[in-house]
Design a protein around this motif. Structure first.
Motif, PDB file in Angstrom:
ATOM      1  N   LEU A  24       0.671  -1.279  -0.126  1.00  0.00           N
ATOM      2  CA  LEU A  24       0.052  -0.070  -0.069  1.00  0.00           C
ATOM      3  C   LEU A  24       0.875   1.303  -0.197  1.00  0.00           C
ATOM      4  N   GLY A  25       2.087   1.056   0.778  1.00  0.00           N
ATOM      5  CA  GLY A  25       2.602   2.383   0.817  1.00  0.00           C
ATOM      6  C   GLY A  25       3.490   2.810  -0.667  1.00  0.00           C
ATOM      7  N   ILE A  26       3.810   1.692  -1.229  1.00  0.00           N
ATOM      8  CA  ILE A  26       4.520   1.904  -2.684  1.00  0.00           C
ATOM      9  C   ILE A  26       3.558   2.118  -3.659  1.00  0.00           C
ATOM     10  N   GLU A  27       2.538   1.157  -3.745  1.00  0.00           N
ATOM     11  CA  GLU A  27       1.673   1.498  -4.764  1.00  0.00           C
ATOM     12  C   GLU A  27       0.829   2.568  -4.703  1.00  0.00           C
ATOM     13  N   ASN A  28       0.350   3.027  -3.312  1.00  0.00           N
ATOM     14  CA  ASN A  28      -0.735   4.036  -3.263  1.00  0.00           C
ATOM     15  C   ASN A  28      -0.123   5.105  -2.613  1.00  0.00           C
ATOM     16  N   GLY A  29       1.060   5.266  -2.196  1.00  0.00           N
ATOM     17  CA  GLY A  29       1.805   6.227  -1.532  1.00  0.00           C
ATOM     18  C   GLY A  29       0.869   6.670   0.030  1.00  0.00           C
ATOM     19  N   GLY A  50      13.866   7.390   9.837  1.00  0.00           N
ATOM     20  CA  GLY A  50      12.517   7.569  10.274  1.00  0.00           C
ATOM     21  C   GLY A  50      11.332   7.419   9.368  1.00  0.00           C
ATOM     22  N   GLY A  51      10.044   7.546  10.024  1.00  0.00           N
ATOM     23  CA  GLY A  51       8.887   7.092   9.085  1.00  0.00           C
ATOM     24  C   GLY A  51       8.739   8.163   8.011  1.00  0.00           C
ATOM     25  N   PRO A  52       9.010   9.554   8.480  1.00  0.00           N
ATOM     26  CA  PRO A  52       8.862  10.666   7.271  1.00  0.00           C
ATOM     27  C   PRO A  52       9.378  10.305   6.076  1.00  0.00           C
ATOM     28  N   GLY A  53      10.749   9.988   6.396  1.00  0.00           N
ATOM     29  CA  GLY A  53      11.683   9.592   5.353  1.00  0.00           C
ATOM     30  C   GLY A  53      11.115   8.637   4.339  1.00  0.00           C
ATOM     31  N   LEU A  54      10.606   7.524   4.955  1.00  0.00           N
ATOM     32  CA  LEU A  54      10.162   6.469   4.234  1.00  0.00           C
ATOM     33  C   LEU A  54       8.967   6.621   3.551  1.00  0.00           C
ATOM     34  N   ALA A  58       5.840   7.922  -1.448  1.00  0.00           N
ATOM     35  CA  ALA A  58       4.794   8.917  -2.307  1.00  0.00           C
ATOM     36  C   ALA A  58       5.572   9.123  -3.539  1.00  0.00           C
ATOM     37  N   LYS A  59       7.107   9.308  -3.583  1.00  0.00           N
ATOM     38  CA  LYS A  59       7.757   9.502  -4.698  1.00  0.00           C
ATOM     39  C   LYS A  59       7.753   8.318  -5.713  1.00  0.00           C
ATOM     40  N   LEU A  60       7.682   7.017  -5.120  1.00  0.00           N
ATOM     41  CA  LEU A  60       7.708   5.929  -6.022  1.00  0.00           C
ATOM     42  C   LEU A  60       6.251   5.621  -6.569  1.00  0.00           C
ATOM     43  N   SER A  61       5.272   6.076  -5.689  1.00  0.00           N
ATOM     44  CA  SER A  61       4.010   5.929  -6.337  1.00  0.00           C
ATOM     45  C   SER A  61       3.387   6.530  -7.416  1.00  0.00           C
ATOM     46  N   LYS A  62       4.197   7.604  -7.725  1.00  0.00           N
ATOM     47  CA  LYS A  62       3.853   8.309  -8.971  1.00  0.00           C
ATOM     48  C   LYS A  62       4.483   7.458 -10.248  1.00  0.00           C
ATOM     49  N   THR A  63       5.091   6.428  -9.945  1.00  0.00           N
ATOM     50  CA  THR A  63       5.683   5.727 -11.279  1.00  0.00           C
ATOM     51  C   THR A  63       4.873   4.628 -11.687  1.00  0.00           C
ATOM     52  N   ASN A  64       3.714   4.644 -10.943  1.00  0.00           N
ATOM     53  CA  ASN A  64       2.574   3.404 -11.418  1.00  0.00           C
ATOM     54  C   ASN A  64       3.220   2.062 -11.120  1.00  0.00           C
ATOM     55  N   PRO A  65       3.626   2.107  -9.934  1.00  0.00           N
ATOM     56  CA  PRO A  65       4.700   0.798  -9.444  1.00  0.00           C
ATOM     57  C   PRO A  65       3.922  -0.322  -9.164  1.00  0.00           C
ATOM     58  N   HIS A  66       4.081  -1.604  -9.282  1.00  0.00           N
ATOM     59  CA  HIS A  66       3.746  -3.028  -8.961  1.00  0.00           C
ATOM     60  C   HIS A  66       4.579  -3.470  -7.901  1.00  0.00           C
ATOM     61  N   VAL A  67       4.034  -4.016  -6.742  1.00  0.00           N
ATOM     62  CA  VAL A  67       4.948  -4.763  -5.580  1.00  0.00           C
ATOM     63  C   VAL A  67       4.196  -5.987  -5.401  1.00  0.00           C
ATOM     64  N   ASN A  68       5.078  -7.181  -5.634  1.00  0.00           N
ATOM     65  CA  ASN A  68       4.726  -8.392  -5.118  1.00  0.00           C
ATOM     66  C   ASN A  68       5.534  -8.945  -4.202  1.00  0.00           C
ATOM     67  N   ILE A  69       5.089  -9.297  -2.991  1.00  0.00           N
ATOM     68  CA  ILE A  69       5.897  -9.980  -1.834  1.00  0.00           C
ATOM     69  C   ILE A  69       5.844 -11.488  -2.190  1.00  0.00           C
ATOM     70  N   VAL A  70       7.054 -11.826  -2.627  1.00  0.00           N
ATOM     71  CA  VAL A  70       6.996 -13.407  -3.176  1.00  0.00           C
ATOM     72  C   VAL A  70       6.866 -14.417  -2.241  1.00  0.00           C
ATOM     73  N   ARG A  71       7.799 -14.194  -1.043  1.00  0.00           N
ATOM     74  CA  ARG A  71       7.675 -15.033   0.250  1.00  0.00           C
ATOM     75  C   ARG A  71       8.139 -14.192   1.309  1.00  0.00           C
ATOM     76  N   ALA A  72       7.559 -14.619   2.491  1.00  0.00           N
ATOM     77  CA  ALA A  72       8.045 -13.841   3.846  1.00  0.00           C
ATOM     78  C   ALA A  72       7.829 -14.657   4.850  1.00  0.00           C
ATOM     79  N   PHE A  73       8.882 -14.367   6.006  1.00  0.00           N
ATOM     80  CA  PHE A  73       9.097 -15.597   6.990  1.00  0.00           C
ATOM     81  C   PHE A  73       9.318 -14.396   8.154  1.00  0.00           C
ATOM     82  N   GLU A  74       9.269 -15.283   9.299  1.00  0.00           N
ATOM     83  CA  GLU A  74       9.471 -14.549  10.551  1.00  0.00           C
ATOM     84  C   GLU A  74      10.312 -15.406  11.302  1.00  0.00           C
TER      85      GLU A  74
END
Length: 336
Positions: A95-100, A124-128, A133-149
């Protein structure tokens, strides 16, 4: 509680020694009066109890406030517990990258506590949030392929499509509900997408198994990297890889131990061999079940480089532990 006159009269006749001798009528049980007396007495007891137990208005209001506060606290706690750390990271990246979406960032990052190890991103959070927000203007797509804890760490392999397509590993360290530290390693996606063995940089299994073998798998993979890459004992490869059974997702390699050995060794002018890459240090080994991520740094072609190697551990036909699959990203370390 007051008795009625008819009840009082009968009682006086019995208890005050009147000269009038009781007749047979007086000696008969007065069932009707007894019932009435019992009902009156019961009403008196209940009324008294209610008067004693009835709470004051202030007490009622106080209890209402406490109940509402308790419910709100439980709902808030339940809401936080329902969203896993992995899901929080997925939401933030997607949501952060695709929608800012700054709220998706704020749900995971606290401004004053977040330490960023990517030199191209502000602390910090504002920097991220600004970066997303900048990346969201490039019409990006994000796919989390695999995630672990793994304990306080969440690590994920990601696929990004900005103006260019990239493959990455993201590592977050948590304290409680919030991520407080972040590392990443990202490289361009190789073209053609499939390597000589027909595998892409991201395909393959995504769900960890053998969760009760996490620590054994972690130790096995650490030993492999220390022995083969740090100590450069290439002759020990058969101890960890079962012939050609290693599925290789490195963009330029084919499956199996022979191809890995050939890739690691280079011929020198004096017809000697040297390692093509140099692992200098292992920073951390993260694991969940049969998936193990090794974060290392070293040099490749004399360039300071970070190596993120993800391994899936399997077993040989004889039941021995072995490396079954490998994914990687390799990135030059930017100068500080």
């Amino acid at each position: 509680c007051v008795l009625k006159s008819s009840d009082r009269k009968t009682t006086n006749m019995r208890s005050h020694g009147s000269n009038q001798q009781p007749t047979q009528k007086h000696l008969q049980p007065h069932s009707h009066n007894k019932q009435r007396f019992g009902m009156v007495k019961a009403r008196c007891v209940i009324t008294s109890a209610l008067l004693i137990l009835r709470p004051s208005a202030a007490f009622v209001n106080q209890m209402r406030c406490r109940t509402a506060s308790t419910l709100n606290s439980k709902m808030s706690s339940s809401s936080s517990e329902e969203i896993s750390r992995i899901q929080l990271i997925k939401n933030m990246l997607k949501l952060g990258i695709e929608n800012g979406d700054a709220a998706a960032v704020g749900a995971v990052i606290q401004d004053h506590r977040y330490k960023q190890h990517n030199p191209q991103t502000k602390e910090g959070g504002p920097g991220l949030a600004q970066l997303f927000a900048k990346l969201s203007k490039t019409n990006p797509h994000v796919n989390i392929v695999r995630a672990f804890e793994d304990g306080d760490y969440v690590f994920a392999q990601t696929e990004y499509d900005f103006s260019t397509r990239r493959i990455g590993f993201e590592v977050f360290r948590f304290e409680g509900h919030f991520a407080v530290e972040h590392w990443d390693n990202i490289q361009p996606r190789h073209v053609p997408e499939q390597n000589p063995s027909g595998h892409s940089m991201v395909d393959g299994p995504t769900t960890p198994t053998d969760l009760n073998q996490t620590e054994q798998n972690r130790a096995f993979v650490r030993d492999f990297v220390e022995t083969v890459f740090l100590k450069q004992q290439i002759d020990q490869l058969p101890k960890y890889i079962d012939g050609d059974e290693l599925i290789q997702h490195s963009p330029r390699l084919i499956d199996g131990a022979a191809a890995l050995k050939e890739n690691l060794l280079l011929k020198t002018e004096n017809d000697n061999t040297t390692f093509s890459i140099q692992y200098d240090k292992i920073h951390r080994v993260l694991a969940q079940g049969n998936f193990v991520l090794v974060v290392s740094e070293g040099h490749r072609q004399q360039v300071h480089t970070s190596f993120y190697d993800l391994y899936r551990v399997g077993t040989t036909a004889e039941g021995a532990r072995c490396l079954a699959e490998h994914w990687e990203t390799v990135e030059a370390v930017p100068p500080k």
